[in-house]
Motif scaffolding. Structure first.
Motif, PDB file in Angstrom:
ATOM      1  N   UNK A 110       0.850  -1.193   0.000  1.00 10.29           N
ATOM      2  CA  UNK A 110       0.000   0.000   0.000  1.00 10.29           C
ATOM      3  C   UNK A 110       0.888   1.247   0.000  1.00 10.29           C
ATOM      4  N   UNK A 111       0.672   2.157  -0.952  1.00 14.30           N
ATOM      5  CA  UNK A 111       1.498   3.369  -0.999  1.00 14.30           C
ATOM      6  C   UNK A 111       0.927   4.462  -0.089  1.00 14.30           C
ATOM      7  N   UNK A 112       1.641   5.578  -0.001  1.00  9.16           N
ATOM      8  CA  UNK A 112       1.108   6.748   0.715  1.00  9.16           C
ATOM      9  C   UNK A 112       1.164   7.945  -0.229  1.00  9.16           C
ATOM     10  N   UNK A 113       0.168   8.815  -0.110  1.00  9.71           N
ATOM     11  CA  UNK A 113       0.028   9.895  -1.091  1.00  9.71           C
ATOM     12  C   UNK A 113       1.191  10.893  -1.064  1.00  9.71           C
ATOM     13  N   UNK A 114       1.924  10.958   0.054  1.00  7.03           N
ATOM     14  CA  UNK A 114       3.088  11.852   0.071  1.00  7.03           C
ATOM     15  C   UNK A 114       4.395  11.047   0.010  1.00  7.03           C
ATOM     16  N   UNK A 115       4.285   9.756  -0.172  1.00  3.53           N
ATOM     17  CA  UNK A 115       5.404   8.813  -0.182  1.00  3.53           C
ATOM     18  C   UNK A 115       6.278   8.906   1.072  1.00  3.53           C
ATOM     19  N   UNK A 116       5.681   9.354   2.146  1.00  2.00           N
ATOM     20  CA  UNK A 116       6.404   9.320   3.421  1.00  2.00           C
ATOM     21  C   UNK A 116       7.362  10.468   3.661  1.00  2.00           C
ATOM     22  N   UNK A 117       7.303  11.492   2.805  1.00  3.74           N
ATOM     23  CA  UNK A 117       8.147  12.673   3.054  1.00  3.74           C
ATOM     24  C   UNK A 117       7.288  13.930   2.950  1.00  3.74           C
ATOM     25  N   UNK A 118       7.358  14.758   3.973  1.00  2.00           N
ATOM     26  CA  UNK A 118       6.600  16.005   4.009  1.00  2.00           C
ATOM     27  C   UNK A 118       7.571  17.169   3.833  1.00  2.00           C
ATOM     28  N   UNK A 119       7.269  18.035   2.872  1.00  2.42           N
ATOM     29  CA  UNK A 119       8.098  19.221   2.619  1.00  2.42           C
ATOM     30  C   UNK A 119       7.291  20.443   3.019  1.00  2.42           C
ATOM     31  N   UNK A 120       7.827  21.237   3.902  1.00  2.37           N
ATOM     32  CA  UNK A 120       7.049  22.368   4.403  1.00  2.37           C
ATOM     33  C   UNK A 120       7.925  23.625   4.423  1.00  2.37           C
TER      34      UNK A 120
ATOM     35  N   UNK B  34      -7.114   1.324  -1.460  1.00  3.59           N
ATOM     36  CA  UNK B  34      -6.021   0.348  -1.536  1.00  3.59           C
ATOM     37  C   UNK B  34      -5.788  -0.121  -0.109  1.00  3.59           C
ATOM     38  N   UNK B  35      -5.998  -1.394   0.136  1.00  9.66           N
ATOM     39  CA  UNK B  35      -5.856  -1.889   1.507  1.00  9.66           C
ATOM     40  C   UNK B  35      -4.852  -3.036   1.582  1.00  9.66           C
ATOM     41  N   UNK B  36      -4.114  -3.048   2.659  1.00  8.85           N
ATOM     42  CA  UNK B  36      -3.139  -4.119   2.867  1.00  8.85           C
ATOM     43  C   UNK B  36      -3.773  -5.407   3.360  1.00  8.85           C
ATOM     44  N   UNK B  37      -5.030  -5.321   3.831  1.00 10.44           N
ATOM     45  CA  UNK B  37      -5.700  -6.519   4.340  1.00 10.44           C
ATOM     46  C   UNK B  37      -6.722  -7.018   3.324  1.00 10.44           C
ATOM     47  N   UNK B  38      -6.497  -8.189   2.765  1.00  9.83           N
ATOM     48  CA  UNK B  38      -7.377  -8.727   1.732  1.00  9.83           C
ATOM     49  C   UNK B  38      -8.638  -9.347   2.337  1.00  9.83           C
ATOM     50  N   UNK B  39      -9.711  -9.301   1.562  1.00  7.65           N
ATOM     51  CA  UNK B  39     -10.910 -10.066   1.912  1.00  7.65           C
ATOM     52  C   UNK B  39     -11.893  -9.358   2.824  1.00  7.65           C
TER      53      UNK B  39
END
Lengths: 552, 98
Positions: A44-54, B44-49
Motif C-alpha cells: 500500500x502506498x502513501x500519497x506523500x510517499x512518506x516525506x513532508x516538505x514544508x 487500496x488496503x493491505x488486508x485482503x478479503x
C-alpha cells in the motif's frame, strides 16, 4: 502534560517546528506524487510517499522542514521520497546562492534505503548527501532525530554529514540495524534480542558521549524547537566527517584481541591524541594480495604488481595524471569484518584522508586531477565494534570527501568491475558523476543481501525474487541497474576478471571519454538526463523535480 | 494488497480537498476531493478479503453524513473504528477550513 515531539507524525513534526501560520506544504498528498514501485509489489502506498516538505519560518527566519514519516514503511527512502528531499535541498541551495538565506531542517525518522526500491534509495541518498555538502557552505543543515525509528542505514551516513544533530533519548543512530548484523555476522557478533545492549550501543546518550550527536534533549516540542532556533543563531558545525586523523589514530590504539566494551571505548575516545596520517600511494610488494576483481583491475591499470599500502585494504596511485582508488579484501586483516572487501572503519577514514589530501594538493590548480574509483565493494562491514565506534561516520567521511572533490572541480569517475552494494557503494562509488560498469553477470549491485532484505521486509527469498521481476530497482544484476539510467556506459564483452592489457586500454579510453563528457559538470544530474532515465528510469524523479520547482 | 471500489448516491458537495491520516500500521490516510459526479471511493488496503466490512462501514458513514466527494483511501490494516474516525476527522477538517 508534556507536549511530546516524538509521538507526532511527520506532517505535525514540520508544523511544530515552523512558526504558527507560516507553513506551506510543497508537493503534498493532493499532488498525486505516489511511488510507482510499491503497488506492483502489493504494498500500500502513501500519497506523500512518506516525506513532508514544508516551507515557512522558524523564529522569523525563512526555513524549510523536510520531515520523514517513520510510520510509513519504516521511513525508508525510495525514488519519489528521495527525489522530494533532493529537489527541495537543491532549491534551498539555489535560494542561498542567490543571496536569500533559507535554513534547511531535516527530521530523520528513517531506516535508510526503502528496500522495496533498493537501488533508487541508494541513488537518492547519495544525491541527498551531495546537496547537503553543497549547502553547508551557506547555512547549517540541521538534523533532528526524534525516534522511534531513529536514523539508520544510508540515512545514518547522511546524519553524520549534517552540520548539527539534535535528538531525544528515544532514538538510535547506526549504520546497520542489529537484526541485519545478526543475520550477516551471527548472533555472537550482535544479539538483536538484547535490547539493553542495543540501546547502550546505538542510543543517542552513548552517541552524545562520543560526539556522534550534538545535543540530546528531553522529548518536548518546545525543547526541539528551541534547540533549532539556537542553532540557527549560533550556526555551529560539528565537522563530524572531517576527523580522519583522529579516528585513524583511535583505530591504531584499538586492542582487537578482545571484545570492545562501551566503558573502555569511551575511555579510549577521551584519551586519543590525533596524529597526522598520510596514506602513501600503493607500491609493489613481495606477496600476492587477496584476489579480487577490484585488485586485479587496480594492478592492471596502475601497473603496480602485488600492490600494497599502509592500510592494506585501501590502494591508491597516480597513473597518467589520474588518481585511482580501490578498496580491496585482505584475508589477514586484523579487522575481521572487512576481510572480504567490505568497507569498514579504516577504509572509510583512509579513503577520506586520501581524497582530502588530493583536493588540498590541487587547491590552487586550474585543472583538477581526475579521481577514478575502482568499485568492487560487497557491502559495508557488519560488526558490533564498527557500530559502537560509528561506521556511519567512516562512510560519511569518504562520501563527503568524494562529494567535496567533485564540487571543487575534480572529475570523479566510477569504474565498476565488481560488486557495488549498499553502504559500501555510498562510501565508495555513488558520489561520482559518471559511472562505467562491466556487463558481467557476476556483478551484484544492491542495497542489501537477499537473506537480510527478506528478513527485514518480512518476505521469503522467493517472494523477494518475484518482486525483482516487476521492479528493476529491486534486482541484483547490472543489466537491471542499467534500466535506472544512472550509468554512463555499460561495457559489453569484457569480463570482470579479464584485466588484460588490451582491455585496460579500452577501459582507459572510455574513462577519458567520460572525463571529456563532463564539460565542467560538477553535479550528479547526469543520472536524470540519460535517455533511459528520461524515458523510464527516473521518470518519477523528474516529475517530482518539476513539481517542487513549480510550487517553490 | 487489494483494491476496492464503491459508489454512493449522496448530496452534500464539498468545496475543498482535504487529507488526513498516515499509512502507518493499523492506520490509514483519507483524501476527499470535490466532484460534480457521484461519490466514488477508491481503496487500496493491505488486508485482503474485507470488501463487505468496508461496504458496511462506508454505508453507515454516508447514511449519517451524505457528503459528496471523490475519495481515496490508503489503508494499512486499520479496524472499522479507525476507518470511521478518519472519515469523520476529514469532515471536521473541512469544517475548520470554512
Amino acid at each position: 502534560m508534556k507536549n511530546s515531539f516524538v509521538e507526532l507524525h511527520a506532517r505535525q513534526h514540520a508544523l511544530a517546528i515552523l512558526d504558527d501560520d507560516s507553513a506551506r506544504e510543497i508537493v503534498g498528498p493532493l499532488d498525486d506524487m505516489i511511488s510507482p514501485h510499491l503497488e506492483p509489489q502489493n504494498i500500500v502506498p502513501e500519497s506523500d510517499d512518506g516525506v513532508v516538505l514544508m516551507k515557512g519560518q522558524i523564529d522569523g527566519n525563512q526555513a524549510v522542514v523536510i520531515s520523514i514519516e517513520g510510520n510509513f514503511q519504516g521511513g525508508g527512502i525510495g525514488e519519489v521520497s528521495g527525489a522530494k528531499i533532493v529537489a527541495t535541498l537543491e532549491k534551498v541551495l539555489e535560494d542561498n546562492q542567490n543571496g536569500k538565506t533559507v535554513y534547511p531542517v531535516i527530521v530523520l525518522d528513517t531506516g535508510g534505503v526503502r528496500l522495496q526500491e533498493a537501488n533508487y534509495g541508494l541513488l537518492s541518498i547519495s544525491e541527498i548527501q551531495n546537496a547537503v555538502i553543497a549547502l553547508k557552505k551557506y547555512v547549517p543543515v540541521i538534523g533532528v532525530v526524534p525516534g522511534r525509528v531513529g536514523s539508520f542505514g544510508g540515512m545514518s551516513i547522511t546524519a553524520s554529514i549534517l552540520s548539527y544533530l539534535i535528538a531525544t533519548n528515544k532514538a538510535r543512530i547506526a549504520l546497520n540495524g542489529p537484526e541485519v548484523i545478526e543475520q550477516e555476522a551471527g548472533v555472537r557478533e550482535f544479539d538483536s534480542s538484547d535490547k539493553d545492549l542495543i540501546w547502550n550501543t546505538l542510543g543517542t546518550k552513548q552517541r552524545e558521549a562520543t560526539n556522534l550527536v550534538d545535543e540530546v534533549v528531553e522529548d518536548t516540542v518546545d525543547n526541539i524547537k528551541n534547540s533549532i532556533i539556537n542553532e540557527i543563531k549560533t550556526k555551529k558545525d560539528a565537522h563530524r566527517t572531517e576527523n580522519t586523523d583522529f579516528y585513524l589514530s583511535l583505530l591504531d590504539n584499538l586492542d582487537l584481541t578482545k571484545k570492545l566494551d562501551i566503558k573502555s571505548y569511551n575511555e579510549l575516545f577521551k584519551n586519543v591524541t590525533a596524529t597526522k596520517h598520510e596514506i602513501a600511494p600503493a607500491v609493489s610488494g613481495e606477496k600476492e594480495g587477496t584476489k579480487s576483481r577490484g585488485r586485479a583491475w587496480f594492478e592492471a591499470i596502475t601497473g603496480i604488481k602485488n600492490a600494497t599500502s599502509s592500510v592494506s585494504t585501501v590502494l591508491h596511485a597516480q597513473k597518467d595524471g589520474k588518481e585511482y582508488i580501490a578498496i580491496v579484501p585482505d584475508a589477514d586483516n586484523e579487522f575481521p569484518r572487512v576481510r572480504d572487501g567490505e568497507v569498514g572503519l579504516q577504509e572509510g577514514f583512509a579513503v577520506a584522508n586520501i581524497v582530502n589530501t588530493i583536493v588540498a594538493e590541487d587547491k590552487d590548480k586550474d585543472v583538477k586531477r581526475p579521481i577514478v574509483l575502482i568499485v568492487d565493494v560487497p557491502s559495508q562491514a557488519y560488526g558490533y565494534q564498527e557500530e559502537l565506534i560509528g561506521i556511519h561516520v567512516a562512510l560519511g567521511s569518504s562520501a563527503a570527501a568524494y562529494a567535496k572533490s567533485r564540487q571543487a572541480g575534480h572529475p570523479v569517475i566510477d569504474f565498476i568491475p565488481g560488486d557495488a552494494v549498499s553502504g559500501g557503494f555510498l562510501a565508495h562509488g555513488l558520489q561520482s558523476n559518471r559511472m562505467i560498469a562491466l556487463d558481467d553477470d557476476s556483478i551484484t549491485i544492491q542495497a542489501m543481501s537477499k537473506a537480510s532484505a527478506a528478513r527485514i521486509t518480512q518476505r521469503t527469498i522467493a517472494e523477494l525474487e518475484e518482486a525483482t521481476k516487476h521492479v528493476p530497482a529491486m534486482a541484483y544484476d547490472i543489466d537491471n541497474y542499467e534500466k535506472l539510467g544512472a550509468l554512463y556506459k555499460l561495457v559489453k564483452g569484457i569480463g570482470s576478471w579479464e584485466a588484460t592489457d588490451e582491455n585496460v586500454a579500452k577501459i582507459n579510453s572510455i574513462i577519458d571519454e567520460a572525463i571529456d563528457s563532463l564539460d565542467g559538470d560538477r553535479t550528479l544530474h547526469f543520472r536524470y538526463q540519460t535517455e533511459i532515465a528520461k524515458a523510464s528510469g527516473r521518470k518519477a524523479t523528474l516529475q517530482v523535480r518539476k513539481l517542487v520547482d513549480e510550487q517553490w | 494488497m487489494e483494491k476496492l471500489h464503491f459508489n454512493f448516491d449522496t448530496t452534500d458537495a464539498i468545496k475543498k480537498p482535504v487529507h488526513v491520516g498516515v499509512v502507518a500500521s493499523g492506520d490509514l490516510e483519507v483524501i476527499f476531493r470535490p466532484t460534480d459526479k457521484q461519490t466514488e471511493i477508491n481503496i487500496v488496503t493491505g488486508s485482503d478479503g474485507f470488501h463487505d466490512v468496508w461496504e458496511n462501514v462506508l454505508t453507515r458513514f454516508f447514511d449519517r453524513y451524505p457528503v459528496k466527494a471523490n475519495i481515496e483511501i490508503n489503508d494499512f490494516g486499520s479496524t472499522p473504528g479507525v476507518v470511521n474516525l478518519r472519515l469523520t476527522q476529514a469532515l471536521e477538517a473541512l469544517k475548520d477550513e470554512k
